[in-house]
Design a protein around this motif. Structure first.
Motif, PDB file in Angstrom:
ATOM      1  N   SER A 196       0.811  -1.218   0.000  1.00 26.19           N
ATOM      2  CA  SER A 196       0.000   0.000   0.000  1.00 26.19           C
ATOM      3  C   SER A 196       0.843   1.267   0.000  1.00 26.19           C
ATOM      4  O   SER A 196       1.677   1.458   0.884  1.00 26.19           O
ATOM      5  CB  SER A 196      -0.907  -0.029   1.237  1.00 26.19           C
ATOM      6  OG  SER A 196      -1.294   1.263   1.609  1.00 26.19           O
ATOM      7  N   SER A 197       0.614   2.112  -0.999  1.00 25.58           N
ATOM      8  CA  SER A 197       1.351   3.379  -1.025  1.00 25.58           C
ATOM      9  C   SER A 197       0.848   4.322   0.067  1.00 25.58           C
ATOM     10  O   SER A 197       1.582   5.167   0.564  1.00 25.58           O
ATOM     11  CB  SER A 197       1.234   4.048  -2.394  1.00 25.58           C
ATOM     12  OG  SER A 197      -0.106   4.327  -2.689  1.00 25.58           O
ATOM     13  N   LEU A 198      -0.404   4.139   0.471  1.00 24.34           N
ATOM     14  CA  LEU A 198      -0.920   4.964   1.572  1.00 24.34           C
ATOM     15  C   LEU A 198      -0.091   4.716   2.834  1.00 24.34           C
ATOM     16  O   LEU A 198       0.228   5.633   3.591  1.00 24.34           O
ATOM     17  CB  LEU A 198      -2.394   4.627   1.835  1.00 24.34           C
ATOM     18  CG  LEU A 198      -3.107   5.588   2.779  1.00 24.34           C
ATOM     19  CD1 LEU A 198      -3.342   6.926   2.108  1.00 24.34           C
ATOM     20  CD2 LEU A 198      -4.424   5.007   3.262  1.00 24.34           C
ATOM     21  N   MET A 212       3.024   6.584   2.542  1.00 26.20           N
ATOM     22  CA  MET A 212       2.782   8.019   2.777  1.00 26.20           C
ATOM     23  C   MET A 212       2.617   8.290   4.272  1.00 26.20           C
ATOM     24  O   MET A 212       3.144   9.272   4.802  1.00 26.20           O
ATOM     25  CB  MET A 212       1.541   8.488   2.011  1.00 26.20           C
ATOM     26  CG  MET A 212       1.769   8.529   0.514  1.00 26.20           C
ATOM     27  SD  MET A 212       0.300   9.073  -0.349  1.00 26.20           S
ATOM     28  CE  MET A 212      -0.117   7.622  -1.273  1.00 26.20           C
ATOM     29  N   TYR A 271      -8.080  13.859  -2.000  1.00 25.34           N
ATOM     30  CA  TYR A 271      -8.211  12.446  -1.607  1.00 25.34           C
ATOM     31  C   TYR A 271      -8.404  12.354  -0.091  1.00 25.34           C
ATOM     32  O   TYR A 271      -7.536  12.783   0.671  1.00 25.34           O
ATOM     33  CB  TYR A 271      -6.944  11.713  -2.057  1.00 25.34           C
ATOM     34  CG  TYR A 271      -6.860  10.256  -1.684  1.00 25.34           C
ATOM     35  CD1 TYR A 271      -7.956   9.405  -1.757  1.00 25.34           C
ATOM     36  CD2 TYR A 271      -5.640   9.699  -1.290  1.00 25.34           C
ATOM     37  CE1 TYR A 271      -7.855   8.072  -1.431  1.00 25.34           C
ATOM     38  CE2 TYR A 271      -5.523   8.364  -0.972  1.00 25.34           C
ATOM     39  CZ  TYR A 271      -6.633   7.551  -1.040  1.00 25.34           C
ATOM     40  OH  TYR A 271      -6.542   6.223  -0.725  1.00 25.34           O
ATOM     41  N   VAL A 286      -1.888  15.052  -6.016  1.00 27.78           N
ATOM     42  CA  VAL A 286      -2.142  13.895  -6.902  1.00 27.78           C
ATOM     43  C   VAL A 286      -2.009  14.482  -8.299  1.00 27.78           C
ATOM     44  O   VAL A 286      -2.973  14.989  -8.878  1.00 27.78           O
ATOM     45  CB  VAL A 286      -3.536  13.274  -6.663  1.00 27.78           C
ATOM     46  CG1 VAL A 286      -3.732  12.048  -7.555  1.00 27.78           C
ATOM     47  CG2 VAL A 286      -3.706  12.891  -5.195  1.00 27.78           C
ATOM     48  N   ASN A 289      -7.432  12.909  -7.838  1.00 28.02           N
ATOM     49  CA  ASN A 289      -8.599  12.355  -7.169  1.00 28.02           C
ATOM     50  C   ASN A 289      -9.260  13.503  -6.405  1.00 28.02           C
ATOM     51  O   ASN A 289      -8.642  14.036  -5.486  1.00 28.02           O
ATOM     52  CB  ASN A 289      -8.116  11.238  -6.219  1.00 28.02           C
ATOM     53  CG  ASN A 289      -9.223  10.624  -5.401  1.00 28.02           C
ATOM     54  OD1 ASN A 289     -10.331  11.109  -5.384  1.00 28.02           O
ATOM     55  ND2 ASN A 289      -8.897   9.546  -4.686  1.00 28.02           N
ATOM     56  N   ASP A 345       1.770  12.191  -4.903  1.00 30.35           N
ATOM     57  CA  ASP A 345       1.142  10.875  -4.954  1.00 30.35           C
ATOM     58  C   ASP A 345       0.689  10.595  -6.383  1.00 30.35           C
ATOM     59  O   ASP A 345      -0.429  10.930  -6.773  1.00 30.35           O
ATOM     60  CB  ASP A 345      -0.049  10.873  -3.969  1.00 30.35           C
ATOM     61  CG  ASP A 345      -0.796   9.554  -3.992  1.00 30.35           C
ATOM     62  OD1 ASP A 345      -0.363   8.626  -4.691  1.00 30.35           O
ATOM     63  OD2 ASP A 345      -1.832   9.473  -3.298  1.00 30.35           O
ATOM     64  N   ALA A 378      -0.497   8.226  -8.005  1.00 27.68           N
ATOM     65  CA  ALA A 378      -1.229   6.949  -7.985  1.00 27.68           C
ATOM     66  C   ALA A 378      -1.764   6.558  -9.361  1.00 27.68           C
ATOM     67  O   ALA A 378      -1.937   5.381  -9.648  1.00 27.68           O
ATOM     68  CB  ALA A 378      -2.399   7.050  -7.001  1.00 27.68           C
ATOM     69  N   TYR A 379      -2.034   7.552 -10.219  1.00 32.23           N
ATOM     70  CA  TYR A 379      -2.677   7.260 -11.512  1.00 32.23           C
ATOM     71  C   TYR A 379      -1.736   7.500 -12.698  1.00 32.23           C
ATOM     72  O   TYR A 379      -2.166   7.901 -13.776  1.00 32.23           O
ATOM     73  CB  TYR A 379      -3.993   8.066 -11.620  1.00 32.23           C
ATOM     74  CG  TYR A 379      -4.934   7.677 -10.511  1.00 32.23           C
ATOM     75  CD1 TYR A 379      -5.504   6.414 -10.494  1.00 32.23           C
ATOM     76  CD2 TYR A 379      -5.196   8.522  -9.437  1.00 32.23           C
ATOM     77  CE1 TYR A 379      -6.322   5.994  -9.447  1.00 32.23           C
ATOM     78  CE2 TYR A 379      -6.012   8.131  -8.384  1.00 32.23           C
ATOM     79  CZ  TYR A 379      -6.575   6.866  -8.404  1.00 32.23           C
ATOM     80  OH  TYR A 379      -7.372   6.453  -7.369  1.00 32.23           O
ATOM     81  N   SER A 404       1.671   3.018  -6.749  1.00 34.16           N
ATOM     82  CA  SER A 404       1.494   1.598  -6.408  1.00 34.16           C
ATOM     83  C   SER A 404       0.781   0.891  -7.561  1.00 34.16           C
ATOM     84  O   SER A 404       0.296   1.535  -8.496  1.00 34.16           O
ATOM     85  CB  SER A 404       0.661   1.435  -5.136  1.00 34.16           C
ATOM     86  OG  SER A 404      -0.711   1.659  -5.405  1.00 34.16           O
ATOM     87  N   SER A 460      -1.898  -0.820  -6.994  1.00 30.65           N
ATOM     88  CA  SER A 460      -3.229  -1.155  -6.456  1.00 30.65           C
ATOM     89  C   SER A 460      -4.295  -1.166  -7.536  1.00 30.65           C
ATOM     90  O   SER A 460      -5.212  -1.981  -7.500  1.00 30.65           O
ATOM     91  CB  SER A 460      -3.621  -0.161  -5.372  1.00 30.65           C
ATOM     92  OG  SER A 460      -2.882  -0.440  -4.217  1.00 30.65           O
ATOM     93  N   LYS A 461      -4.193  -0.241  -8.485  1.00 33.86           N
ATOM     94  CA  LYS A 461      -5.195  -0.205  -9.545  1.00 33.86           C
ATOM     95  C   LYS A 461      -4.584  -0.619 -10.884  1.00 33.86           C
ATOM     96  O   LYS A 461      -4.998  -0.191 -11.949  1.00 33.86           O
ATOM     97  CB  LYS A 461      -5.848   1.166  -9.587  1.00 33.86           C
ATOM     98  CG  LYS A 461      -6.812   1.295  -8.429  1.00 33.86           C
ATOM     99  CD  LYS A 461      -7.169   2.662  -8.054  1.00 33.86           C
ATOM    100  CE  LYS A 461      -8.102   2.624  -6.836  1.00 33.86           C
ATOM    101  NZ  LYS A 461      -8.478   3.957  -6.408  1.00 33.86           N
ATOM    102  N   PHE A 514     -12.033   8.774 -11.225  1.00 28.43           N
ATOM    103  CA  PHE A 514     -13.193   9.515 -10.727  1.00 28.43           C
ATOM    104  C   PHE A 514     -13.698  10.578 -11.701  1.00 28.43           C
ATOM    105  O   PHE A 514     -12.972  11.033 -12.577  1.00 28.43           O
ATOM    106  CB  PHE A 514     -12.838  10.201  -9.405  1.00 28.43           C
ATOM    107  CG  PHE A 514     -12.340   9.228  -8.372  1.00 28.43           C
ATOM    108  CD1 PHE A 514     -13.235   8.434  -7.669  1.00 28.43           C
ATOM    109  CD2 PHE A 514     -10.977   9.074  -8.135  1.00 28.43           C
ATOM    110  CE1 PHE A 514     -12.781   7.503  -6.746  1.00 28.43           C
ATOM    111  CE2 PHE A 514     -10.518   8.140  -7.211  1.00 28.43           C
ATOM    112  CZ  PHE A 514     -11.420   7.360  -6.516  1.00 28.43           C
TER     113      PHE A 514
HETATM  114  N1  PMP Z   1      -3.521   7.668  -3.637  1.00 34.50           N
HETATM  115  C1  PMP Z   1      -4.623   8.002  -4.311  1.00 34.50           C
HETATM  116  C2  PMP Z   1      -4.744   9.351  -4.934  1.00 34.50           C
HETATM  117  C3  PMP Z   1      -5.677   7.088  -4.403  1.00 34.50           C
HETATM  118  O1  PMP Z   1      -6.783   7.434  -5.067  1.00 34.50           O
HETATM  119  C4  PMP Z   1      -5.541   5.824  -3.809  1.00 34.50           C
HETATM  120  C5  PMP Z   1      -6.589   4.756  -3.849  1.00 34.50           C
HETATM  121  N2  PMP Z   1      -7.824   5.075  -4.059  1.00 34.50           N
HETATM  122  C6  PMP Z   1      -4.378   5.546  -3.100  1.00 34.50           C
HETATM  123  C7  PMP Z   1      -3.385   6.473  -3.042  1.00 34.50           C
HETATM  124  C8  PMP Z   1      -4.238   4.250  -2.353  1.00 34.50           C
HETATM  125  O2  PMP Z   1      -3.200   3.537  -2.827  1.00 34.50           O
HETATM  126  P1  PMP Z   1      -2.706   2.185  -2.146  1.00 34.50           P
HETATM  127  O3  PMP Z   1      -3.743   1.161  -2.378  1.00 34.50           O
HETATM  128  O4  PMP Z   1      -1.432   1.913  -2.830  1.00 34.50           O
HETATM  129  O5  PMP Z   1      -2.511   2.448  -0.680  1.00 34.50           O
END
Ligand code: PMP
Length: 426
Positions: free
Chosen positions: A101-103, A106, A140, A184, A189, A218, A220-221, A254, A256-257, A349
């Motif tokens: 998890s990148s969260l 963070m 986010y 982001v 997000n 972040d 993430a996308y 990450s 994750s998606k 989103f």
């Molecule tokens: N950062 C953003 C901007 C996200 O939208 C999300 C997931 N919705 C995350 C991080 C979470 O990432 P991870 O599952 O790697 O913790």
């Protein structure tokens, strides 16, 4: 039909019509959840072959012969550092590949700042009288959750079509208590905005009053384009290097998606000095992250190009869902000033802004019809949307048929809450 130019009588008539539609929907007893941006089952199914990449002892070794079943490599597999380095435009030596998890990375990054301080900083932030973070809004919710849980005061910064309003950011960083900003930068997000080159350069050239200041970038996308003409984001680390501010950003992402949320791999990239500090503290936390999972990912993707090609499969599933939502919004609100939205070229989103004072009511009405949306206010620090206007639409998870009903409900509830608001103030 523009509600803003309707007379009181016309609005009342419209409300009656909407209320009868509302009653019809109630009878359908819908049970739809659009509250979080999760990949749908078809997206998760794409990665099935990754699970088959390791099925026996012989499969557990890297090309260089490292046995991934054993302890070691606190910063991750070299091959994974190289792949993500290429994706993010960061040298492999300045990448750490972490857990699921990148969260988590963070959260750890912020707590490290609080407990140890940053390279070249004034010491542990926790000793400062006040610590503030800039929060581009809407944003986010989990970033805001980190700050709130750690007692960091959050300051809203409005988003523009080019990213956070940099005039405001440049002004606010003159306050020494301001020690960070959440960004982001690609397909934000929830707005789906990619920061312009000028925004990225202005970030890199920031002159914060506090030497502690860090940008939490972040990304993430980063590979989540819906079409071949995806947005291109300028490389923050390169720009910071040029601006002689190399230690300013921490970059996160990450899979994750890309593969599995909660069972992917996460990444942090930064300057050499920052990475050295992170590693030295991280090795007190863990002897190493899940290298078997990193290996599975590497065997499956092969290369950065492999990962990018793979993302096209996600885009094929997601594109019709985004199109459906955007078409429906266009159909229902084209000439109606009660709602505005953006059409993102990627990410997860669609950000939907309703008439001021109507977001909470809209979300509640949808809930009454069995459609759960992201809580209104969630896209703002402390869950307070000062204008009560933003609703985050998360179109990825529901099947297309359910998504259609959910968006119809959202449109109906938006109209209903807005007519009521207009009648109230007329
Ligand atoms: N950062 C953003 C901007 C996200 O939208 C999300 C997931 N919705 C995350 C991080 C979470 O990432 P991870 O599952 O790697 O913790």
């Amino acid at each position: 039909m523009n509600y803003l130019s309707m007379s009181g009588e016309e609005l009342k008539e419209e409300r009656e019509k909407l209320l009868s539609q509302f009653e019809k929907y109630k009878k359908k007893e819908l049970k739809l959840d659009m509250s979080r941006g999760k990949p749908c089952v078809e997206q998760l199914d794409i990665s099935e072959d990754m699970l088959k990449t390791i099925s026996c002892n012989e499969d557990c070794f890297t090309k260089k012969g490292f046995d991934c079943r054993n302890y070691g490599l606190v910063d991750g597999l070299d091959s994974a550092k190289e792949l993500f380095g290429e994706i993010l435009g960061i040298a492999a030596g300045q990448i750490i590949v972490g857990g699921n998890s990148s969260l988590n990375l963070m959260y750890d990054a912020v707590t490290r700042c609080l407990l140890y301080g940053v390279v070249g900083g004034t010491g542990p932030w926790i000793k400062a009288d006040s610590v503030k973070f800039l929060c581009p809004v809407p944003g986010y919710d989990r970033h805001f959750g980190i700050c709130q849980s750690l007692g960091i005061e959050m300051v809203n910064v409005p988003m523009t079509k080019d990213g956070p309003d940099m005039d405001i950011v440049e002004e606010l960083v003159k306050d020494k208590a301001v020690k960070g900003i959440w960004c982001v930068p690609k397909y934000s997000n929830p707005d789906g905005i990619t920061y312009s080159d000028e925004t990225v350069r202005r970030f890199a050239n920031l002159k914060p009053a506090s030497p502690d200041f860090r940008i939490f970038w972040d990304n993430a996308y980063c590979v989540h384009d819906l079409n071949d003409d995806g947005d291109v984001l300028l490389n923050i680390l390169d720009e910071c290097e040029k601006a002689k501010n190399p230690n300013l950003p921490f970059v996160f992402t990450s899979t994750s998606k890309i593969t599995y949320p909660g069972s992917g791999v996460s990444v942090v990239g930064a300057s050499k000095e920052n990475i050295a500090q992170i590693k030295s503290i991280m090795q007190m936390q863990t002897i190493g992250h899940d290298k078997m999972n990193m290996l599975r990912h590497m065997k499956y993707f092969g290369s950065a190009d492999g990962m990018k090609t793979y993302m096209k499969k996600h885009a094929e599933i997601l594109r019709p869902k985004f199109e459906l939502v955007l078409n429906e919004l266009e159909k229902e609100f084209k000439d109606n000033e009660i709602a505005q939205w953006k059409s993102p070229k990627g990410g997860y989103f669609i950000s939907f802004n309703v008439l001021s004072g109507c977001a909470k009511k809209t979300v509640q009405l949808a809930k009454d019809l069995g459609v759960v949306l992201t809580e209104a206010g969630a896209t703002f620090p402390y869950k307070i949307d000062p204008n009560d206007t933003n609703i985050r639409i998360a179109p990825t998870f529901p099947p297309v048929s359910e998504l259609k009903s959910a968006i119809e409900v959202l449109c109906l509830c938006t109209k209903l809450s807005c007519t009521e608001k207009l009648l109230e103030i007329s």
